[in-house]
Design a protein around this motif. Sequence first.
Motif, PDB file in Angstrom:
ATOM      1  N   LEU A  76     -25.439 -15.139 -38.590  1.00 21.43           N
ATOM      2  CA  LEU A  76     -24.560 -15.132 -39.801  1.00 21.43           C
ATOM      3  C   LEU A  76     -23.395 -16.077 -39.866  1.00 21.43           C
ATOM      4  O   LEU A  76     -23.251 -16.837 -40.660  1.00 21.43           O
ATOM      5  N   THR A  77     -22.720 -15.589 -38.452  1.00 22.57           N
ATOM      6  CA  THR A  77     -21.529 -16.478 -38.209  1.00 22.57           C
ATOM      7  C   THR A  77     -21.577 -17.025 -36.836  1.00 22.57           C
ATOM      8  O   THR A  77     -22.359 -16.468 -35.888  1.00 22.57           O
ATOM      9  N   PRO A  78     -21.101 -18.094 -36.594  1.00 26.46           N
ATOM     10  CA  PRO A  78     -21.295 -18.734 -35.238  1.00 26.46           C
ATOM     11  C   PRO A  78     -20.541 -17.826 -34.122  1.00 26.46           C
ATOM     12  O   PRO A  78     -19.560 -17.202 -34.580  1.00 26.46           O
ATOM     13  N   GLY A  79     -21.112 -17.897 -33.088  1.00 23.65           N
ATOM     14  CA  GLY A  79     -20.630 -17.029 -31.943  1.00 23.65           C
ATOM     15  C   GLY A  79     -21.000 -15.608 -32.013  1.00 23.65           C
ATOM     16  O   GLY A  79     -20.421 -14.833 -31.114  1.00 23.65           O
TER      17      GLY A  79
END
Length: 217
Positions: free
Chosen positions: A78-81
Amino acid sequence: MSATALGGQDKALSDYIVGRRGRYCLVEFKAGETAFRSEESKKLRVALCKTMSADRNALRRGKSAHFIAWGTTTHKTLTPGTEPMEVQGISLASYPGTICPLMGFPLPAPENRLYSDQFIEMFLESEQLGANAVRFEKYLTLLFELAGGCASTELKAIEGSIYLYLPPNTSHPPELHSVRFRGLEHLFELTRGRKPNREQSYERDLGDDFQRGGMTR
């Protein structure tokens, strides 16, 4: 629009009835695909599938008016990294094509299944899904008859709510109201803005449009 649980009538009909702008459908909810098999233990559903396998008109009404929904799980970043997370969703498909083959009835399976947002768009906005009033009443009549009830009496006993949105004007701000309907005829009146035309015999097979949707993202 109307989206309401059917309470005690879910045995003959389904869990939910949905209606908007002269289009209607029933939705059966399951926790997941593994729960589909529980429909095999329902004598009324076996009788329904048997009827639809022998009656093309009943099958067409079922394809446009009856759907099954179930919970799905996917993993997405859902979110980078970050690690992928478990995301819950809802998918839908034609009830006859999904459930009846599990019971041994050779009905055509739906080519595609829809995510809930696709289903909502096709039902509410593009109006590609759902049965018109004539077809929906005939399908509900079949379900009540299979249950051994008096269809004309049972149709008058259906109750639920519709949600009415009033846009703002010079005299009031935007308003949302919940209005109770009592009986299928009353539901038709509230969601169509007029009484259904009893002379109308045309039944567009909107169930076929469902086959052309799909889980494409």
